[in-house]
Design a protein around this motif. Sequence first.
Motif, PDB file in Angstrom:
ATOM      1  N   VAL A  74      68.476  27.747  27.254  1.00  0.00           N
ATOM      2  CA  VAL A  74      67.336  27.340  28.074  1.00  0.00           C
ATOM      3  C   VAL A  74      67.809  27.177  29.513  1.00  0.00           C
ATOM      4  O   VAL A  74      68.704  26.375  29.788  1.00  0.00           O
ATOM      5  N   ASP A  75      67.230  27.939  30.436  1.00  0.00           N
ATOM      6  CA  ASP A  75      67.627  27.879  31.836  1.00  0.00           C
ATOM      7  C   ASP A  75      67.057  26.630  32.512  1.00  0.00           C
ATOM      8  O   ASP A  75      65.976  26.148  32.159  1.00  0.00           O
ATOM      9  N   ARG A  76      67.805  26.141  33.507  1.00  0.00           N
ATOM     10  CA  ARG A  76      67.296  25.028  34.304  1.00  0.00           C
ATOM     11  C   ARG A  76      66.167  25.481  35.230  1.00  0.00           C
ATOM     12  O   ARG A  76      65.250  24.722  35.521  1.00  0.00           O
ATOM     13  N   PHE A  77      66.257  26.725  35.705  1.00  0.00           N
ATOM     14  CA  PHE A  77      65.201  27.310  36.525  1.00  0.00           C
ATOM     15  C   PHE A  77      65.280  28.818  36.387  1.00  0.00           C
ATOM     16  O   PHE A  77      66.363  29.389  36.272  1.00  0.00           O
ATOM     17  N   PHE A  78      64.121  29.482  36.411  1.00  0.00           N
ATOM     18  CA  PHE A  78      64.106  30.939  36.402  1.00  0.00           C
ATOM     19  C   PHE A  78      62.823  31.435  37.061  1.00  0.00           C
ATOM     20  O   PHE A  78      61.783  30.769  37.049  1.00  0.00           O
ATOM     21  N   ALA A  79      62.926  32.612  37.649  1.00  0.00           N
ATOM     22  CA  ALA A  79      61.772  33.297  38.238  1.00  0.00           C
ATOM     23  C   ALA A  79      61.934  34.780  37.949  1.00  0.00           C
ATOM     24  O   ALA A  79      63.007  35.357  38.187  1.00  0.00           O
ATOM     25  N   SER A  80      60.891  35.393  37.433  1.00  0.00           N
ATOM     26  CA  SER A  80      60.948  36.797  37.026  1.00  0.00           C
ATOM     27  C   SER A  80      59.799  37.564  37.650  1.00  0.00           C
ATOM     28  O   SER A  80      58.687  37.047  37.795  1.00  0.00           O
ATOM     29  N   ALA A  81      60.077  38.817  38.006  1.00  0.00           N
ATOM     30  CA  ALA A  81      59.053  39.714  38.530  1.00  0.00           C
ATOM     31  C   ALA A  81      59.352  41.108  38.003  1.00  0.00           C
ATOM     32  O   ALA A  81      60.510  41.533  37.962  1.00  0.00           O
ATOM     33  N   GLY A  82      58.306  41.792  37.584  1.00  0.00           N
ATOM     34  CA  GLY A  82      58.512  43.127  37.043  1.00  0.00           C
ATOM     35  C   GLY A  82      57.194  43.802  36.753  1.00  0.00           C
ATOM     36  O   GLY A  82      56.179  43.556  37.425  1.00  0.00           O
ATOM     37  N   VAL A  83      57.204  44.649  35.735  1.00  0.00           N
ATOM     38  CA  VAL A  83      56.016  45.420  35.383  1.00  0.00           C
ATOM     39  C   VAL A  83      55.711  45.246  33.901  1.00  0.00           C
ATOM     40  O   VAL A  83      56.601  45.005  33.079  1.00  0.00           O
ATOM     41  N   TYR A  84      54.437  45.373  33.584  1.00  0.00           N
ATOM     42  CA  TYR A  84      53.945  45.276  32.215  1.00  0.00           C
ATOM     43  C   TYR A  84      53.232  46.591  31.902  1.00  0.00           C
ATOM     44  O   TYR A  84      52.171  46.885  32.464  1.00  0.00           O
ATOM     45  N   HIS A  85      53.818  47.380  31.013  1.00  0.00           N
ATOM     46  CA  HIS A  85      53.207  48.638  30.595  1.00  0.00           C
ATOM     47  C   HIS A  85      52.383  48.338  29.347  1.00  0.00           C
ATOM     48  O   HIS A  85      52.900  48.294  28.232  1.00  0.00           O
ATOM     49  N   SER A  86      51.078  48.122  29.552  1.00  0.00           N
ATOM     50  CA  SER A  86      50.247  47.589  28.479  1.00  0.00           C
ATOM     51  C   SER A  86      49.214  48.598  27.996  1.00  0.00           C
ATOM     52  O   SER A  86      48.706  49.429  28.756  1.00  0.00           O
ATOM     53  N   SER A  87      48.947  48.479  26.712  1.00  0.00           N
ATOM     54  CA  SER A  87      47.833  49.175  26.086  1.00  0.00           C
ATOM     55  C   SER A  87      46.772  48.122  25.786  1.00  0.00           C
ATOM     56  O   SER A  87      47.046  47.153  25.071  1.00  0.00           O
ATOM     57  N   ASN A  88      45.562  48.311  26.342  1.00  0.00           N
ATOM     58  CA  ASN A  88      44.545  47.266  26.301  1.00  0.00           C
ATOM     59  C   ASN A  88      43.256  47.782  25.662  1.00  0.00           C
ATOM     60  O   ASN A  88      42.832  48.922  25.911  1.00  0.00           O
ATOM     61  N   ASP A  89      42.656  46.928  24.872  1.00  0.00           N
ATOM     62  CA  ASP A  89      41.361  47.223  24.268  1.00  0.00           C
ATOM     63  C   ASP A  89      40.415  46.073  24.580  1.00  0.00           C
ATOM     64  O   ASP A  89      40.756  44.904  24.357  1.00  0.00           O
ATOM     65  N   VAL A  90      39.242  46.419  25.066  1.00  0.00           N
ATOM     66  CA  VAL A  90      38.229  45.422  25.379  1.00  0.00           C
ATOM     67  C   VAL A  90      36.929  45.834  24.686  1.00  0.00           C
ATOM     68  O   VAL A  90      36.426  46.942  24.905  1.00  0.00           O
ATOM     69  N   LYS A  91      36.417  44.915  23.867  1.00  0.00           N
ATOM     70  CA  LYS A  91      35.144  45.138  23.183  1.00  0.00           C
ATOM     71  C   LYS A  91      34.157  44.071  23.633  1.00  0.00           C
ATOM     72  O   LYS A  91      34.516  42.897  23.808  1.00  0.00           O
ATOM     73  N   LEU A  92      32.911  44.484  23.776  1.00  0.00           N
ATOM     74  CA  LEU A  92      31.906  43.611  24.365  1.00  0.00           C
ATOM     75  C   LEU A  92      30.587  43.729  23.605  1.00  0.00           C
ATOM     76  O   LEU A  92      30.177  44.826  23.212  1.00  0.00           O
ATOM     77  N   ARG A  93      29.921  42.619  23.403  1.00  0.00           N
ATOM     78  CA  ARG A  93      28.538  42.606  22.919  1.00  0.00           C
ATOM     79  C   ARG A  93      27.766  41.597  23.761  1.00  0.00           C
ATOM     80  O   ARG A  93      28.049  40.410  23.737  1.00  0.00           O
ATOM     81  N   TRP A  94      26.792  42.104  24.520  1.00  0.00           N
ATOM     82  CA  TRP A  94      26.007  41.275  25.426  1.00  0.00           C
ATOM     83  C   TRP A  94      24.573  41.236  24.909  1.00  0.00           C
ATOM     84  O   TRP A  94      23.852  42.239  24.945  1.00  0.00           O
ATOM     85  N   GLN A  95      24.168  40.072  24.444  1.00  0.00           N
ATOM     86  CA  GLN A  95      22.848  39.937  23.855  1.00  0.00           C
ATOM     87  C   GLN A  95      21.752  39.928  24.927  1.00  0.00           C
ATOM     88  O   GLN A  95      21.925  39.311  25.999  1.00  0.00           O
ATOM     89  N   PRO A  96      20.604  40.601  24.654  1.00  0.00           N
ATOM     90  CA  PRO A  96      19.462  40.505  25.578  1.00  0.00           C
ATOM     91  C   PRO A  96      18.960  39.071  25.660  1.00  0.00           C
ATOM     92  O   PRO A  96      19.025  38.306  24.688  1.00  0.00           O
ATOM     93  N   SER A  97      18.477  38.679  26.826  1.00  0.00           N
ATOM     94  CA  SER A  97      18.008  37.306  27.022  1.00  0.00           C
ATOM     95  C   SER A  97      16.752  37.010  26.218  1.00  0.00           C
ATOM     96  O   SER A  97      16.473  35.841  25.906  1.00  0.00           O
ATOM     97  N   SER A  98      15.975  38.041  25.845  1.00  0.00           N
ATOM     98  CA  SER A  98      14.765  37.820  25.067  1.00  0.00           C
ATOM     99  C   SER A  98      15.071  37.373  23.647  1.00  0.00           C
ATOM    100  O   SER A  98      14.280  36.657  23.024  1.00  0.00           O
TER     101      SER A  98
END
Length: 331
Positions: A81-105
């Motif tokens: 366990v480090d006393r302090f750390f800071a990391s910066a880099g890149v995230y090569h991600s595969s993302n899935d987003v699903k959505l269901r938006w109900q009508p207000s009626s």
Amino acid sequence: MRKEGDRVSVLGNAIRAMRRSASILGYEGGRVLREGIGPILPTNHIGEKSMSNRRGFKFLMMFSVLTPVPAVAIAADIEPVDRFFASAGVYHSSNDVKLRWQPSSGVSAGSHVDLKRDLGVDTDGTDPFFEIGGSFGHGEHGHRHKFEAFRYGYDGMSSLTLDGNYVIGDDTYVEGADFEGDLDVKMTGLSYTWFFHNRNGSAFGIGVGAIRYDISASFAAAALVNEDIEAVYGSVSEAAWVPQIHAEYAKSLSRSWRIGLDASYVKKSGGSIEGDAIDLGAKVDYMPWKHLGFSLRYNYNDVELDFKKSRFTGDIDVKSRGPQLMATYRF
């Protein structure tokens, strides 16, 4: 390692000690001393006792020369366990987003839409990733308390002709319409871990954490209906903090290598936001220098949220997975 001056000092002290020992044995300045008489004969004329004294002197000399100098201390393994750390880099991600938006009626149900499959929103990519943290506690073999924060995000756009009808909110996006859409997802995470085990190069702890999801999406479509152009537009923007129970394990393999595992989970019922979330990670750290190195982590994150709000009622399912490569500064 001792300096040369320190070694000379040690040898000088040894020689002075040998001279005192030689005096006790009866040898000084090449002559034998007899009690109450003083020097009487050169050493090459005395007999067996003189030879024995000479052998004792040589033994003391050999002992001082052959006494080994303490070796350089072997470098210790990297701390789990480090006393302090800071990391910066890149995230090569595969993302899935699903959505269901109900009508207000509330008369009809909204469509379950996979933004990548149905609307062509490409959410996969390589994006910046940031992480920072620190710990304090009772030393190497005691409890340690670690705080950590991270942030990353991704976005996507699409432009295509729809191959189906979709009810999104109060609008219907008809088959054959020219569609344009965009999506922006940002995640910010905070966690606290209590490492109640921290010895023999390994650490294990439990704690609490939370991830904030900021999700915004907009959709627009235009279609020719009965020789008239009909256009629809809709947008949604929601943000939510999702608390989690957190566990983490770290193991030092050598002075440069370290591995780690972490897991978080929560299930929330009731209120305007319901759902569950899980976050898993496996990490390898390589530290060729004392304060600088590299980290490779594979991350899996899945959150399912049900919203019951005046402006938006529906559900959002966000999944992210992939490797993160970072440069890490630590001490």
